[in-house]
Enzyme design. Structure first.
Site, PDB file in Angstrom:
ATOM      1  N   LEU A 102     -26.230 -22.323  16.533  1.00 31.99           N
ATOM      2  CA  LEU A 102     -27.400 -21.529  16.146  1.00 31.99           C
ATOM      3  C   LEU A 102     -28.166 -21.307  17.442  1.00 31.99           C
ATOM      4  CD1 LEU A 102     -28.929 -23.094  12.876  1.00 31.99           C
ATOM      5  CD2 LEU A 102     -27.731 -20.931  13.080  1.00 31.99           C
ATOM      6  N   ASP A 103     -28.812 -20.154  17.559  1.00 37.65           N
ATOM      7  CA  ASP A 103     -29.590 -19.887  18.773  1.00 37.65           C
ATOM      8  C   ASP A 103     -30.736 -20.889  18.909  1.00 37.65           C
ATOM      9  OD1 ASP A 103     -28.130 -17.581  19.091  1.00 37.65           O
ATOM     10  OD2 ASP A 103     -29.644 -16.329  18.100  1.00 37.65           O
ATOM     11  N   TYR A 104     -31.220 -20.995  20.115  1.00 32.92           N
ATOM     12  CA  TYR A 104     -32.385 -21.836  20.429  1.00 32.92           C
ATOM     13  C   TYR A 104     -33.554 -21.513  19.492  1.00 32.92           C
ATOM     14  CZ  TYR A 104     -36.177 -23.561  23.478  1.00 32.92           C
ATOM     15  OH  TYR A 104     -37.275 -24.204  23.993  1.00 32.92           O
ATOM     16  N   THR A 106     -33.421 -19.963  16.527  1.00 37.72           N
ATOM     17  CA  THR A 106     -33.081 -19.905  15.095  1.00 37.72           C
ATOM     18  C   THR A 106     -33.245 -21.290  14.475  1.00 37.72           C
ATOM     19  OG1 THR A 106     -31.492 -18.155  15.565  1.00 37.72           O
ATOM     20  CG2 THR A 106     -31.253 -19.269  13.454  1.00 37.72           C
ATOM     21  N   ARG A 192     -29.228 -11.001  15.054  1.00 39.22           N
ATOM     22  CA  ARG A 192     -30.284 -10.360  15.864  1.00 39.22           C
ATOM     23  C   ARG A 192     -29.815  -8.997  16.370  1.00 39.22           C
ATOM     24  NH1 ARG A 192     -34.183 -14.349  16.986  1.00 39.22           N
ATOM     25  NH2 ARG A 192     -33.380 -16.367  16.390  1.00 39.22           N
TER      26      ARG A 192
END
Ligand code: URA
Length: 237
Positions: A102-104, A106, A192
């Protein structure tokens, strides 16, 4: 740790049977036969053999669901020394790793395990399970934008595969929508990029489900162990 307990943890024999093994001179620590039942092993450094075969502690397979907060990376540590999700599960004895990323920025559902076979399977494009996200985006997607999103968008050098998008809420004062998005793929920053491609950039993003596994009431920053049923389901995918 007492030697008979260690032998039992390695899955070789019960504690009582382990004592019999010791008394019959079948146990060695660092190549010396042990005869003392109360012998203490240093399980990190000693080499324990039964019948001249090295024995090791069996690692229990664990399956965890973490509700990742924003502001955590899903890799071990990066050059910026940002906090890692592994800091949030540091009280777990087993060495677990995230299944996917997961992104930083998110938040939400992140599975972690030490079951390498399951990680391999779930992250392989052939098996990619449906992931559900709740996204707050700028503006309100119109019908054409929703159709494009669902049918496939050109992002950099690839076309996204079929996806689902539902408008859950629209706040007309702020001009912000809450969307429920379901995708099967897991390309870098995919949600995104898809939202940006229809001109509704993401303001906040949270993953709420992976297949049938739901985040439910797991508190932000906390984790829970998956149920037997959930583990069975993941293995059956
Ligand atoms: N898509 C994104 O853009 N970010 C995530 O963290 C997960 C999916």
């Amino acid at each position: 740790m007492r030697i008979n307990k260690y032998i039992a943890l390695c899955g070789v024999a019960s504690r009582r049977k382990a004592e019999e093994l010791i008394l019959s001179n079948r146990v060695k620590v660092n190549d010396e036969i042990i005869t003392e039942l109360s012998y203490q092993v240093d399980e990190k450094n000693d080499i324990v053999k039964v019948d001249d075969k090295i024995i090791k502690e069996e690692e229990k397979l664990v399956y965890i669901l973490l509700n990742k907060p924003e502001g955590y990376i899903t890799t071990v540590k990066d050059q910026f020394d940002r906090p890692s999700v592994l800091d949030l599960v540091s009280d777990i004895k087993e060495r677990v790793y995230p299944i996917g990323r997961l992104d930083y920025e998110t938040s939400g559902l992140l599975l972690l395990t030490n079951d390498g076979d399951l990680t391999y399977k779930l992250t392989h494009p052939k098996h990619e399970v449906e992931k559900t996200y709740v996204a707050r985006v700028k503006g309100k997607p119109n019908r054409r934008e929703i159709e494009n999103f669902k049918n496939g968008l050109k992002i950099e050098d690839y076309i996204t595969s079929k996806a689902k998008l539902k408008i859950v809420k629209y706040d007309d004062k702020k001009d912000v929508s809450t969307l429920e998005i379901k995708i099967h793929e897991g390309k870098n920053r995919q949600v995104r990029k898809m939202c940006k491609a229809i001109n509704h950039p993401v303001l906040r993003l949270k993953r709420v489900a992976m297949g049938k596994i739901k985040i439910q009431d797991c508190q932000i920053g906390k984790y829970r162990y998956l149920t037997e049923e959930e583990i069975k389901y993941l293995k059956s995918i």
